[in-house]
Each structure stands twice: as C-alpha cells, then as structure tokens.
Design a protein around this motif. Structure first.
Motif, PDB file in Angstrom:
ATOM      1  N   ARG A  58      -9.083   0.452   1.648  1.00 28.42           N
ATOM      2  CA  ARG A  58      -9.100   1.466   0.587  1.00 28.42           C
ATOM      3  C   ARG A  58      -8.989   2.871   1.190  1.00 28.42           C
ATOM      4  NH1 ARG A  58     -12.230   1.101  -4.591  1.00 28.42           N
ATOM      5  NH2 ARG A  58     -12.456   3.203  -5.359  1.00 28.42           N
ATOM      6  N   LEU A  62      -6.124   5.845   0.716  1.00 27.13           N
ATOM      7  CA  LEU A  62      -6.427   7.225   0.295  1.00 27.13           C
ATOM      8  C   LEU A  62      -5.868   8.219   1.304  1.00 27.13           C
ATOM      9  CD1 LEU A  62     -10.109   6.771  -0.987  1.00 27.13           C
ATOM     10  CD2 LEU A  62      -8.014   6.926  -2.350  1.00 27.13           C
ATOM     11  N   THR A  67      -4.013   6.953  -4.631  1.00 26.05           N
ATOM     12  CA  THR A  67      -5.228   7.145  -5.430  1.00 26.05           C
ATOM     13  C   THR A  67      -5.647   5.784  -5.975  1.00 26.05           C
ATOM     14  OG1 THR A  67      -3.896   7.607  -7.390  1.00 26.05           O
ATOM     15  CG2 THR A  67      -4.688   9.515  -6.162  1.00 26.05           C
ATOM     16  N   GLU A  69      -7.570   3.862  -9.159  1.00 23.18           N
ATOM     17  CA  GLU A  69      -8.089   3.966 -10.523  1.00 23.18           C
ATOM     18  C   GLU A  69      -8.426   2.549 -10.962  1.00 23.18           C
ATOM     19  OE1 GLU A  69      -6.097   4.895 -14.829  1.00 23.18           O
ATOM     20  OE2 GLU A  69      -5.223   5.897 -13.088  1.00 23.18           O
TER      21      GLU A  69
END
Ligand code: FAD
Length: 233
Positions: A58, A62, A67, A69
């Motif tokens: 993750r 980034l 991003t 969501e």
C-alpha cells in the motif's frame, strides 16, 4: 520477504523444480532429523509475513502517486477511472456474475514459536497437508483446503487436528500457547481470469482474479500481464 530454509515432503525434485522454474537453492535430500518423513527435500523459499507485506504494498502504491479509496463497487461502470482493473477475487461472483469463482476455505492456528527457525511442509498420500511457518514472534500452523465452503468461523475440531498433525512433525509444538485462529477463503477458479473487455461506455476493463491458493506467488506476473492488457488497444 525473507528467504528461509526448510523441508518439504514428499520429495519430488522434478515436481518441485517444475513450479519453481529452476530457481530453488539448497535443493538436497532432508535428513530425518530435519523432516521425519524420511523422504523430504531441503530448500530455501521466500516467506512473506502478510501483516507486513500488505501495508508495504500500500505504501509503495502511495509513494508512486496512487491513492486508496475503500468502498463497495456495485457495478464496474460506476468506477470513475479511464481504465478499470477488476481484482475482486470472490466478489467477481456478484460483480461480473462469474459463478466459476468459488471459495476454498483455509484455516490456520497461530502459536507462540517454541524455537523453530526453519519451515516444514508435509503432504500425506490422502492430500492432507501439515505446515509450520515461522514468522516474527510467532509460528503459523496449517492447514486446510475445503472446496466450496464459505464459513469464516474457526472450527475448534479442525484447529485441534492442525495442531495434532504439526506436533507429529515437531513434538515441541504440542504445548505451544495458541495466540490466534485464522480463516481465509482462497478465490479459486478453473483458471485465472486475465482478460480485457470493453465497458458499454467504451472504457477498458481488465479482469485479474481467480488466483486460488497462489495469489501472492503469481501477483507480480499477473500484474505485469494486466498492465500489458491495459496498454494494448
Ligand atoms: C489459508 C491460506 C493460505 C494461503 N497461502 C498462500 C501461499 O502460501 N501462497 C500464495 O501465493 N497464496 C496463498 N494464499 C492465497 C492468497 O491469499 C490469495 O490467492 C490472494 O489473497 C488473492 O488475492 P486477490 O487480491 O486476487 O483476492 P482477495 O485477496 O480475495 O481480494 C479481493 C478484494 O476485493 C474486494 N472486493 C470484492 N468485491 C468487491 C466489490 N464489489 N467492491 C469493492 N471491493 C470488492 C474484497 O473485499 C477483497 O478485499 C493463501 C490463502 C489462504 C486463505
């Protein structure tokens, strides 16, 4: 990811080499002290601690400008993106009505590590598997593979059987304190779906799901193939 030595039975160097594509190191016969099966292979394999690996992935996303969501997608056309990549695993049953995806339930027992530094895998002739994987601060004991079973509830009888099978391989495991019971559903499919389609509004959707019990192993290869499908027109 750590490269850790360990032993697996049954010893079939040809079979192991077939899926490892000649990349296994330290491949030799294990001694009976290393594996009680008497006929086992000793080798070095990557061990991944998923509790560390997933946050690392993750973070990598980034840092690369992505991003994250989190929400339920009821319909692929509702996704606001020029290209949609569908990696929904079992969710593909409802999202794209693919009834060939099914769960293969796996249960694990996490115990305090009584001192194992190497891993052990043993597959009985009836297909029942016992494995012990040392992770930082704990030991994972497995495992089960129940086709078509959706329950995420740990089964105490299965947990006891897992500990019993693992203790037959490493007796010191029998009294190890249980830290946690875990259950996961492998998103199985007759074959992984890696395919490009076009949504009604003309956008591309790349399907990448159905990796069963090998999704971590094949993740990078499948991602590269999915990216190539996204780049093709
Ligand atoms: C006990 C056990 C042991 C395993 N051991 C290994 C191993 O040693 N090596 C190995 O390579 N693999 C192993 N696996 C398999 C591996 O964990 C899976 O293959 C892998 O997790 C599949 O990843 P995935 O991202 O395709 O699917 P998943 O991990 O199932 O992720 C799919 C995601 O999509 C989300 N989703 C679904 N539908 C929707 C929707 N409509 N909207 C929004 N989100 C949605 C879900 O919530 C989920 O987060 C093991 C699995 C288990 C259970």
């Amino acid at each position: 990811m750590r490269l850790v030595e360990g032993a697996m039975s049954p010893a079939d160097p040809a079979g192991v080499e077939a899926w490892a594509a000649g990349r296994l190191s330290v491949l030799r016969r294990a001694t009976v002290r290393e594996h009680p099966a008497g006929s086992a292979l000793w080798t070095r394999l990557p061990l991944i601690d998923m509790a560390v690996h997933l946050p690392w992935l993750r973070e990598r996303l980034l840092r690369a400008g992505g991003t994250v969501e989190e929400r339920v997608v009821p319909d692929l056309t509702a996704v606001d993106a020029p290209v949609v990549v569908n990696c929904t695993g079992l969710g593909a049953r409802d999202l794209v009505a693919d009834r060939t995806v099914r769960p293969v339930r796996g249960q694990l027992v996490v115990v305090e590590n009584p001192g194992l530094r190497t891993w052990l895998v043993s597959t009985a002739p009836d297909g029942e598997t016992a494995y012990l994987f040392p992770q930082p601060g704990r030991l994972l004991l497995g495992g089960t593979a129940e086709d078509g079973v959706w329950s995420l509830e740990p089964d105490p009888a299965q947990a006891a059987a897992i500990v019993r099978r693992c203790a037959a391989l490493r007796p010191e495991v029998a009294g190890a304190r249980i830290l946690e019971h875990r259950v996961g559903l492998r998103p199985a499919r007759p074959a992984v779906r890696l395919e490009r389609q076009t949504l009604p509004d003309g956008r591309a959707v790349i399907h990448n799901y159905g990796h069963g019990g090998a999704g971590v192993t094949v993740a990078w290869g499948c991602a590269e193939e999915a990216a190539a499908l996204a780049a093709s027109s």
